[in-house]
Enzyme design. Structure first.
Site, short mmCIF file in Angstrom:
data_model
loop_
_atom_site.label_atom_id
_atom_site.label_comp_id
_atom_site.label_asym_id
_atom_site.label_seq_id
_atom_site.Cartn_x
_atom_site.Cartn_y
_atom_site.Cartn_z
N SER A 8 0.90 -1.06 -0.17
CA SER A 8 0.10 0.05 0.12
C SER A 8 0.94 1.26 -0.03
O SER A 8 1.67 1.56 0.95
CB SER A 8 -0.88 0.01 1.33
N HIS A 33 -0.38 -1.39 -4.42
CA HIS A 33 -1.87 -1.19 -3.76
C HIS A 33 -1.90 0.41 -3.61
O HIS A 33 -1.41 0.95 -3.01
CB HIS A 33 -2.18 -1.91 -2.39
N ASP A 35 -4.50 3.54 -3.00
CA ASP A 35 -5.67 3.69 -2.14
C ASP A 35 -6.12 4.99 -2.38
O ASP A 35 -5.20 6.17 -2.09
CB ASP A 35 -5.06 3.67 -0.77
N MET A 37 -8.62 8.03 -1.77
CA MET A 37 -9.86 8.35 -0.72
C MET A 37 -10.46 9.90 -1.12
O MET A 37 -9.58 10.73 -1.48
CB MET A 37 -9.25 8.41 0.63
N HIS A 66 -7.53 0.73 -5.38
CA HIS A 66 -8.53 0.47 -4.31
C HIS A 66 -9.22 1.88 -4.06
O HIS A 66 -8.82 2.88 -3.68
CB HIS A 66 -8.10 0.11 -2.90
N MET A 68 -11.84 4.24 -2.86
CA MET A 68 -12.67 4.47 -1.35
C MET A 68 -13.26 5.77 -1.59
O MET A 68 -12.99 6.98 -1.03
CB MET A 68 -11.83 4.57 -0.22
N MET A 137 -11.88 -5.76 3.93
CA MET A 137 -11.40 -4.75 4.65
C MET A 137 -11.27 -5.29 6.12
O MET A 137 -12.30 -5.75 6.64
CB MET A 137 -12.08 -3.48 4.75
N ASP A 173 -7.06 -6.72 3.48
CA ASP A 173 -6.39 -5.10 3.77
C ASP A 173 -6.43 -4.72 4.99
O ASP A 173 -7.97 -4.30 5.27
CB ASP A 173 -7.18 -4.08 2.41
#
Ligand code: DX5
Ligand code: ZN
Length: 216
Positions: A8, A33, A35, A37, A66, A68, A137, A173
């Site tokens: 990540s 990975h 992320d 957001m 990923h 979010m 998650m 994760d």
């Protein structure tokens, strides 16, 4: 299947991303990975399209994005154009998961679906024939460096059983380290996401190999 390690990038040194990418490549990390957001779906903001594009031009590492973010559907094509190889979105973030999966597939990208700790495994049932990855998650999404929620482990097992013969990978994760990884693997994880634990290590290769070689 051999366990895959997804690093990540949230825990990387943001000022030295190209050095961090080299470090990950040299460590033999399987997936990057990424992320994303938005400050709406989760109470935090990370990075988005331009950084992914720059990274994609710099590395051949598999880009595991990923999302979010609220209403991911509207951004799928932009993430594909920025270099995503796999796009995972949250079941809780959209009223139309089927169209979101279709949008990802239409761009010849792999599709993943993710659920938060409180969302039951059975919520995934309608999507099992359409996704490549299920991302479970084991922390509340939004921040790196949280502790693994052990109460989620039985849900990983349940999902593993639900999948049966399908070609779906289970990615786990949140809070993965040498102590928690065996529990996630024993429950059925194929891919371990690791952020704060991995980036804190002096010898990343040794750490990644140790996680990958855990025998259950
Ligand atoms: C949390 C992210 C995770 C996180 C993992 O919302 O989805 O990918 O960065 O970091 P660690 O390994 O520190 O829990
Ligand atoms: Zn993540």
């Amino acid at each position: 299947m051999k366990t895959k390690i997804a690093a990540s990038l949230l825990s990387a040194d943001m000022l030295y991303l190209s050095d961090e990418l080299k470090r990950l490549e040299q460590a033999g990390i399987d997936w990057l990975h990424y992320d994303v957001m938005d400050g709406v779906f989760v109470p935090n903001i990370s990075f988005g399209l331009p950084v992914l594009k720059a990274i994609s031009q710099k590395t051949k590492l598999f880009r595991d994005v990923h999302l979010m973010i609220h209403n991911p559907y509207f951004y799928i094509h932009k993430f594909v154009l920025s270099g995503a190889d796999l796009i995972t979105f949250h079941l809780e973030s959209t009223s139309d998961p089927f169209s979101t999966i279709k949008a990802i597939k239409d761009y010849h990208c792999q599709a993943g679906i993710s659920i938060k700790p409180a969302t039951p495994a059975k919520a995934l049932l309608p999507f099992l024939d359409d996704v490549d990855v299920i991302l479970v998650m084991t922390v509340e999404p939004g921040f790196g460096g949280q502790s693994y929620l052990h109460e989620v482990t039985p849900k990983i097992k349940e999902i593993k059983n639900m999948i049966q013969g399908r070609n779906i990978l289970i990615e786990v994760d949140g809070g993965i380290d040498q102590q928690t990884a065996p529990e996630a693997l024993e429950a059925g994880a194929d891919i371990l996401v690791t952020g704060s634990y991995l980036f804190r290590q002096e010898d990343m290769k040794k750490t990644a190999d140790a996680l990958r070689n855990i025998i259950i």
